[in-house]
Design a protein around this motif. Structure first.
Motif, PDB file in Angstrom:
ATOM      1  N   THR A  60      63.806  13.558  -1.120  1.00  0.00           N
ATOM      2  CA  THR A  60      63.946  12.791  -2.353  1.00  0.00           C
ATOM      3  C   THR A  60      63.275  11.428  -2.215  1.00  0.00           C
ATOM      4  OG1 THR A  60      65.550  11.476  -3.637  1.00  0.00           O
ATOM      5  CG2 THR A  60      66.291  12.319  -1.506  1.00  0.00           C
ATOM      6  N   PRO A  61      62.625  10.954  -3.294  1.00  0.00           N
ATOM      7  CA  PRO A  61      61.992   9.629  -3.223  1.00  0.00           C
ATOM      8  C   PRO A  61      63.006   8.509  -3.002  1.00  0.00           C
ATOM      9  CG  PRO A  61      61.694  10.621  -5.419  1.00  0.00           C
ATOM     10  CD  PRO A  61      62.347  11.645  -4.548  1.00  0.00           C
ATOM     11  N   ALA A  74      56.291  17.039   0.451  1.00  0.00           N
ATOM     12  CA  ALA A  74      56.989  16.078   1.308  1.00  0.00           C
ATOM     13  C   ALA A  74      57.617  16.797   2.508  1.00  0.00           C
ATOM     14  CB  ALA A  74      58.047  15.325   0.513  1.00  0.00           C
ATOM     15  N   SER A 105      62.328  10.327   2.228  1.00  0.00           N
ATOM     16  CA  SER A 105      61.178  10.164   1.341  1.00  0.00           C
ATOM     17  C   SER A 105      59.934  10.008   2.198  1.00  0.00           C
ATOM     18  CB  SER A 105      61.371   8.916   0.474  1.00  0.00           C
ATOM     19  OG  SER A 105      60.145   8.508  -0.119  1.00  0.00           O
ATOM     20  N   ILE A 106      58.775  10.416   1.683  1.00  0.00           N
ATOM     21  CA  ILE A 106      57.544  10.221   2.468  1.00  0.00           C
ATOM     22  C   ILE A 106      56.729   9.040   1.969  1.00  0.00           C
ATOM     23  CG2 ILE A 106      57.423  12.620   3.220  1.00  0.00           C
ATOM     24  CD1 ILE A 106      54.984  12.866   1.208  1.00  0.00           C
ATOM     25  N   GLY A 107      57.209   8.292   0.982  1.00  0.00           N
ATOM     26  CA  GLY A 107      56.457   7.121   0.542  1.00  0.00           C
ATOM     27  C   GLY A 107      56.869   6.696  -0.847  1.00  0.00           C
ATOM     28  N   TYR A 157      56.025   6.625  -4.003  1.00  0.00           N
ATOM     29  CA  TYR A 157      55.321   7.199  -5.139  1.00  0.00           C
ATOM     30  C   TYR A 157      56.114   8.445  -5.492  1.00  0.00           C
ATOM     31  CZ  TYR A 157      53.663   9.256  -0.842  1.00  0.00           C
ATOM     32  OH  TYR A 157      53.627   9.773   0.421  1.00  0.00           O
ATOM     33  N   VAL A 158      55.889   8.993  -6.681  1.00  0.00           N
ATOM     34  CA  VAL A 158      56.708  10.122  -7.115  1.00  0.00           C
ATOM     35  C   VAL A 158      55.892  11.412  -7.128  1.00  0.00           C
ATOM     36  CG1 VAL A 158      58.105  11.074  -8.978  1.00  0.00           C
ATOM     37  CG2 VAL A 158      58.199   8.620  -8.476  1.00  0.00           C
ATOM     38  N   GLY A 180      59.605  18.419  -3.913  1.00  0.00           N
ATOM     39  CA  GLY A 180      59.754  18.008  -2.525  1.00  0.00           C
ATOM     40  C   GLY A 180      58.988  18.850  -1.525  1.00  0.00           C
TER      41      GLY A 180
HETATM   42 CL1  6GU Z   1      60.724  13.583  -0.589  1.00  0.00          CL
HETATM   43  N1  6GU Z   1      60.169  13.981  -3.120  1.00  0.00           N
HETATM   44  C1  6GU Z   1      59.541  13.682  -4.268  1.00  0.00           C
HETATM   45  N2  6GU Z   1      59.745  14.439  -5.340  1.00  0.00           N
HETATM   46  N3  6GU Z   1      58.704  12.659  -4.398  1.00  0.00           N
HETATM   47  C2  6GU Z   1      58.486  11.925  -3.298  1.00  0.00           C
HETATM   48  C3  6GU Z   1      59.098  12.186  -2.084  1.00  0.00           C
HETATM   49  C4  6GU Z   1      59.959  13.249  -2.029  1.00  0.00           C
HETATM   50  N4  6GU Z   1      58.710  11.257  -1.186  1.00  0.00           N
HETATM   51  C5  6GU Z   1      57.880  10.464  -1.854  1.00  0.00           C
HETATM   52  N5  6GU Z   1      57.747  10.853  -3.128  1.00  0.00           N
END
Ligand code: 6GU
Length: 231
Positions: free
Chosen positions: A86-87, A142, A130-132, A134-135, A139
């Motif tokens: 999740t972001p 990610a 989260s990987i960063g 931004y949306v 997932g």
């Molecule tokens: Cl883990 N999920 C989503 N939907 N958006 C992301 C994210 C994850 N990490 C960065 N943006």
């Protein structure tokens, strides 16, 4: 090490059948398994999402399909660390990748679609990542980034473990030094003379200075009071 992913798009995970991670899977050093959330959908339409209570746009992932999918995976593969993609989660960085790599027998990554998860899903996981900032619409990518970052740290996945120690962030917050290969001159740009000389002490010193200079210019936040600034 095992990587399990709960997703509505299990076919996306086939990208991990290529390259280094694909070879590691074939050698049995790691396993990557996708689990189709749709198999746990509700009713004739195998529903996994619904409109948000209180109104608003978009759809929300219902908790029950995620719960039964996770229960099934955890029953067959006990001890996995449960991670919600999740972001809003903690940011993935190299120290976190290393920490996750130490978790045996492996990870269960939950990838959602739509606008988000029912809040109660959060109580069923150990961590949120989260990987960063931004949306993404889902997932899955990610989760694949987490798998790629963690799997290459698993002993036996990389051919040459020395390349692990030398790369960016490996030694603690400094970017990699500039690299060159043949030819000696390309479109008027020459390989730095020091690299052609064979004086390995000199080469080491040059690389250290260049790595530090590059880090200070591009990512000043990475250097946390480690040594004096480059000139
Ligand atoms: Cl883990 N999920 C989503 N939907 N958006 C992301 C994210 C994850 N990490 C960065 N943006």
């Amino acid at each position: 090490m095992e990587f399990h992913v709960i997703t509505l798009f299990p076919e996306m995970l086939s990208a991990l059948d290529a390259g280094l991670i694909g070879r590691a899977q074939k050698r049995g050093v790691i396993t990557v398994r996708a689990h189709n959330l749709r198999d746990h959908g509700l009713g004739n339409y195998r529903q996994v999402d619904d409109a948000p209570y209180g109104g608003g746009s978009g759809m929300v992932m219902r908790p029950e399909p995620l719960a039964t999918a996770m229960d099934e995976v955890m029953a067959r593969h006990p001890g996995l660390l449960r991670i919600l993609m999740t972001p809003q989660g903690e940011l993935l960085d190299q120290p976190l990748a290393r920490e996750l790599g130490g978790h045996q027998p492996g990870l269960l990554l939950v990838a959602g679609r739509y606008e988000g998860f029912d809040e109660r899903v959060r109580s069923m996981v150990d961590r949120e990542i989260s990987i960063g900032d931004y949306v993404l619409s889902g997932g899955e990518l990610a989760a694949m980034v987490v798998i790629e970052a963690v799997a290459r740290l698993v002993p036996g996945v990389l051919g040459n473990p020395e390349s692990l120690a030398e790369e960016s962030f490996g030694t603690g917050g400094v970017l990699e030094y500039p690299q060159y290969t043949r030819p000696e001159e390309f479109r008027g740009m020459r390989v730095p003379e020091v690299l052609l000389g064979g004086d390995h002490a000199k080469i080491r010193a040059w690389r250290e200075i260049e790595a530090r200079r590059r880090t200070e210019r591009r990512r000043p936040g990475l250097i946390r009071s480690r040594g004096k600034p480059a000139t």
